[in-house]
Scaffold this active site. Structure first.
Site, PDB file in Angstrom:
ATOM      1  N   LYS A   1       0.767  -1.155   0.096  1.00 56.56           N
ATOM      2  CA  LYS A   1      -0.016   0.024  -0.010  1.00 56.56           C
ATOM      3  C   LYS A   1       0.839   1.358   0.036  1.00 56.56           C
ATOM      4  O   LYS A   1       2.100   1.079   0.510  1.00 56.56           O
ATOM      5  CB  LYS A   1      -0.854   0.222   1.163  1.00 56.56           C
ATOM      6  CG  LYS A   1      -2.047   1.053   1.412  1.00 56.56           C
ATOM      7  CD  LYS A   1      -2.728   0.949   2.411  1.00 56.56           C
ATOM      8  CE  LYS A   1      -3.975   1.737   2.431  1.00 56.56           C
ATOM      9  NZ  LYS A   1      -4.815   1.805   3.743  1.00 56.56           N
TER      10      LYS A   1
ATOM     11  N   SER B   1      -9.620   1.654   2.779  1.00 58.85           N
ATOM     12  CA  SER B   1      -8.635   2.502   2.096  1.00 58.85           C
ATOM     13  C   SER B   1      -7.868   1.432   1.031  1.00 58.85           C
ATOM     14  O   SER B   1      -7.174   2.210   0.029  1.00 58.85           O
ATOM     15  CB  SER B   1      -7.999   3.441   2.830  1.00 58.85           C
ATOM     16  OG  SER B   1      -7.333   2.906   3.719  1.00 58.85           O
TER      17      SER B   1
ATOM     18  N   SER C   1      -9.741  -0.800   7.113  1.00 59.84           N
ATOM     19  CA  SER C   1      -9.122  -0.337   5.728  1.00 59.84           C
ATOM     20  C   SER C   1      -8.415  -1.641   5.070  1.00 59.84           C
ATOM     21  O   SER C   1      -8.374  -1.512   3.783  1.00 59.84           O
ATOM     22  CB  SER C   1      -8.249   0.719   5.665  1.00 59.84           C
ATOM     23  OG  SER C   1      -8.861   1.969   5.602  1.00 59.84           O
TER      24      SER C   1
END
Lengths: 471, 473
Positions: B75, B150, B174
């Protein structure tokens, strides 16, 4: 009309730890800019603080030295404000649980002792250093994250004299307990001064005006005086004093407005989530030993019989003080040792600007010299020459004594002969002053010392002169 | 095109050991699949040149661990030295870090190969991936839907097998929510299990890095690699255990509970039905299932809005254009304007909104009215959850209240927070939790919440369901 001032001080001091507070960078001064700054000190994304437990050792020591109570829970908070020298745009500090609180130190005003109370002392990190050059602001993050202790006094300081005594006393204590270098000029000690005035003793306190970062002890005095004057004029004219922050301009000898309360920062304090609680137990507190503080030293020196001028000279020079204690511990007479150190040796150090530990003299040499004086082997006048020679050349005392012919003349026959010669050669002066014995004694003694290059034993010589004059 | 990423890590590792394949074959597969699926927008930055170079270097080295030569996606809020790290924000559009995060150091030591940095909601603020400065990621199962967030890019890259494994971060759901939306296995470890050093902070007391994979065992293997105490993160904890050790054991005799809150009308009926099927399966396998109430669990959203956003308002203060990142082009004459323009131009709307709320709840007296009160309720909620583990091995329920919705739905900020209603309580308490796929055509995640530092039990339970529960049923 005259008003009653109320003064409080906030003093920041850099701690003499090896490393920074929240990263493993070194705690340094004067290195190439940004050479001792890592991603934590620079506030880079993703970096987290570590915790240098040493700062608690210093915090505990400071709490003890300033007679504070100690918070057994070590927490940190974030103080949020934007400024280029504030790398994360928040500062890690202690808001709710300062390391120490409710302390005091004693100052002496007109031979009266007064306690200045300390509200709290807390640990926090320093900011980067800004330099303003040619319209640019340059930042040095070497200072970012260096540990500070902030010492907040209660507002029970009555005037500029007490304020100066308080700061001087703080400096002595922090320096002697090895907590901080307390060098105002290098920024390792910084003072903010709060001043308010009121009409009568029973009035409530006036609005507080804070004077930021006053640059020297003398400026503290001048800043307070000029601020009291400024506020008094406002009061005289029935004008309102607004709570505000000002700075002291040394050239103009007046304070200048920085910001008023309306634009005051809301620091949005909250507990620092990246640093878990640190528990401070009794064992930890007890393991922190306090070094001998100046007031204890003063008492000790008084008991030795050293006079106040000598004591103050010793206390204000920490190295000299250490040197004296080493010399005394070798068995040297304290008064003679102190006189030599605060006299000829100190003036040599002041003149040359060197540390006593970088000269040829050491405690064992000084001890030998003191013993020779005490045993009447050499006079105090001779000692001046010897000290000068040691400091300049590093030669041994005995070598200097021989080379300079500094042997004390104690032989009574030799001295008597000399005295009689002087009387014979100056019969006119002597005869015309026969009614003033003291004058004659002094005169003859002067001649004796002149003839012997000061090597004649003054006590024996005086005895002999008196004997001759009686006849 | 090869399909090695259909295989479990253990099998890929065996093939590497046998010299049947080389790391470069895996790297080539990764980039081929990424390039064939560019429309999904799963990556912000690719590390192609260095990944290929590394794969070739590894050919002469001994295959000494299970992540050796394995491609991994990170990420884009995980700091990588010399590799752009943007947090999907304009303010870090050109930001190339000077150091490596602790998880990256660990992965590099094991010779895993970083393929690229995945797309996400800006600064991990969002649950649809639509707040990214680089545009949204598409859902792996239905391109017209949101991928969740996210960690949308990390979930989609694994779901489409562009990479076999990835790392995401989870502050309020997330990792778990996009895992549920894309039918992959995502775990938020216990707070402190994985070092946060080098994770760009959103909410320091809630954030945690975790693995996203296609199988339970691979997930446990990746957690083995990234967990452990780190002297650079004071909130990390010592862990020295093998998370795969309980996998394959029976779940018979285990006790689980379902909070009534997790089966309320807020949850889509189809999802509730699916959970009920799982419950029946569990009972058939001699697992005790109870329904329980958890006091204060309905406060999770306001707690999150106060605590997470307050911390975020402070954590994001460092993005000011002074030392790194975007700075305004405007001619300005004072530092305050420099901050205002830089931050106004550099941050997206959602980030600004959250910074504003966070600053508000810390301002003046609000710190007591909101923030400190929230901390005390958080503690009560956490204690209530911990107590359940005196009686139960696990807490289970759905991961999400609904299915992935259409891209561009433009939910209001408040509705958006409601997406996380079932995942946020876990972050508040610091507990570990997994989202395990239990849907077939439509993605559904079963959330499996364990006791503090008891990921092993989650993995045992999840692995049993993975092999024995028929998702199509």
């Amino acid at each position: 009309m005259a008003y009653i001032p109320t003064i409080g001080l906030e003093v920041h001091c850099e701690l003499k730890t090896k490393n920074k507070a929240f990263s493993n960078s070194k705690n340094t001064y004067g290195l190439t800019a940004n050479s001792e700054a890592n991603e934590i000190d620079m506030g880079y994304p993703g970096a987290l603080p570590t915790l240098n437990k040493e700062i608690f050792d210093f915090g505990i020591k400071c709490a003890k030295a300033l007679n504070c109570k100690i918070n057994i829970d070590g927490y940190f908070d974030r103080k949020n404000y934007f400024y280029p020298d504030n790398s994360k745009n928040y500062q890690i500090t202690q808001q709710d649980y300062p390391i120490g609180y409710d302390g005091y130190i004693e100052i002496e005003v007109n031979q009266m002792k007064k306690k200045i109370y300390i509200e709290e002392i807390h640990l926090e990190e320093d900011t980067a250093k800004s330099f303003h050059e040619k319209g640019l602001t340059l930042l040095d993050f070497n200072r970012s994250g260096i540990p500070l202790i902030e010492i907040v006094s209660k507002p029970n300081i009555s005037n500029e004299i007490e304020a100066v005594l308080y700061v001087e006393k703080l400096r002595e204590i922090l320096s002697y307990s090895d907590i901080s270098d307390v060098k105002i000029e290098e920024g390792s000690m910084r003072c903010d001064v709060n001043v308010s005035i009121r009409k009568e003793e029973y009035d409530k306190l006036g609005h507080k005006v804070e004077i930021k970062n006053v640059g020297s002890i003398n400026s503290i005095k001048l800043a307070i005086l000029s601020e009291i004057e400024r506020q008094s004029i406002l009061f005289d004219n029935n004008e309102l004093i607004v709570e505000q922050t000002r700075k002291y301009d040394e050239k103009a000898n007046s304070t200048i407005l920085m910001r008023t309360k309306e634009t005051k920062n809301d620091y949005r304090y909250f507990p620092e989530p990246d640093i878990p609680r640190v528990h401070i137990d009794d064992a930890w507190i007890n393991s922190i030993q306090l070094l001998v503080l100046p007031d204890e030293l003063r008492e000790k020196y008084r008991s030795y019989g050293i006079n106040d001028i000598g004591i103050n000279a010793l206390i204000s020079n920490k190295e000299l003080n250490g040197f004296l204690n080493e010399t005394i511990s070798l068995g040297a007479d304290p008064i003679i040792s102190s006189n030599l150190l605060t006299g000829d040796i100190l003036s040599y150090l002041n003149k040359t600007g060197v540390s006593i530990y970088n000269t040829y003299i050491n405690p064992s040499i000084l001890n030998r010299l003191v013993n020779k004086i005490k045993n009447d082997e050499i006079s105090s006048k001779m000692s001046k020459v010897i000290i000068q020679k040691i400091l300049e050349t590093g030669k041994d005392i005995d070598v200097i004594v021989k080379e300079e012919g500094l042997i004390k003349i104690t032989n009574k026959e030799e001295l008597n002969l000399l005295i009689n010669n002087i009387i014979n050669n100056n019969s006119n002066f002597i005869n015309s002053n026969l009614d003033n014995k003291i004058k004659l004694e002094k005169y003859i003694m002067g001649q004796v010392m002149k003839e012997t290059n000061g090597n004649a034993d003054p006590i024996i010589s005086l005895e002999l002169i008196k004997e001759v004059l009686i006849k | 095109m090869s399909n090695y990423f259909d295989l479990p890590l253990i099998t890929i590792n065996q093939k590497l050991k046998n010299k049947e394949i080389k790391p470069i074959d895996l790297v080539n597969e990764a980039f081929e699949k990424i390039e064939n699926n560019m429309e999904y927008n799963a990556f912000i930055t690719l590390n192609k040149e260095k990944a290929i170079k590394k794969a070739i270097e590894l050919e002469n080295k001994e295959v000494d661990n299970i992540l050796f030569g394995i491609p991994i996606a990170l990420k884009d809020n995980i700091i990588t030295k010399d590799l752009k790290t943007t947090c999907a924000s304009k303010i870090l559009d050109d930001f190339i870090p000077i150091y490596d995060s602790t998880v990256v150091k660990k992965l590099n030591k094991l010779n895993a190969i970083i393929i690229g940095k995945t797309n996400m909601d800006e600064f991990a603020m969002g649950s649809t991936n639509e707040t990214s400065y680089y545009g949204p990621v598409l859902n792996a199962i239905d391109k017209t839907k949101v991928p969740g967030g996210s960690s949308g890019g990390s979930a989609v890259s694994v779901a489409l097998k562009m990479v076999p494994i990835s790392l995401g971060s989870d502050t309020g759901g997330s990792i778990r929510q996009p895992s549920a939306f894309n039918n992959v296995v995502g775990l938020k470890p216990t707070y402190g299990r994985v070092s946060r050093y080098g994770l760009v902070a959103f909410s320091s007391s809630l954030d945690q890095i975790g693995p996203i994979t296609n199988s339970v065992i691979d997930n446990a293997i990746l957690l083995n690699a990234i967990s452990g105490i780190d002297n650079k993160d004071l909130t990390s904890s010592e862990t020295n255990e093998d998370f795969t050790s309980e996998i394959g054991k029976t779940i018979s005799g285990m006790k689980v509970c379902i909070p009534n809150f997790y089966m309320s009308e807020k949850v889509d009926i189809e999802i509730r039905n699916k959970i009920n099927k799982v419950i029946n399966f569990l009972k058939l396998n001699n697992v005790l299932v109870d329904y329980v109430d958890i006091n204060f669990i309905d406060y999770a959203i306001p707690l999150y809005q106060i605590i997470a956003l307050a911390e975020a308002s402070s954590n994001l203060a460092r993005f000011d254009g002074v030392r790194f990142g975007y700075k305004t082009d405007k001619k300005i004459t004072n530092i305050d304007d420099f901050y205002k323009y830089t931050r106004n131009e550099g941050f997206g709307d959602e980030v600004k909104r959250r910074i504003m709320i966070g600053s508000y709840v810390l301002s003046g007296k609000n710190v007591d009215i909101y923030f400190k009160k929230a901390l005390s309720i958080r503690k009560k909620l956490s204690d209530n959850m911990y107590q359940l583990f005196n009686h139960y091995d696990l807490i289970i329920g759905p991961t999400t209240t609904g299915f992935p919705y259409d891209l561009g739905t433009n939910k209001s900020s408040n509705e958006s927070f409601m997406d996380d209603i079932l995942t946020i309580p876990v972050n508040m308490a610091g507990l570990p939790a997994m989202s395990l796929p239990i849907g077939s055509n439509k993605p559904i995640g079963l959330q499996i919440i364990g006791n503090m530092f008891d990921e092993k039990t989650i993995y045992k339970f999840a692995a049993f369901l993975e092999s024995n529960y028929k998702r199509g049923e």
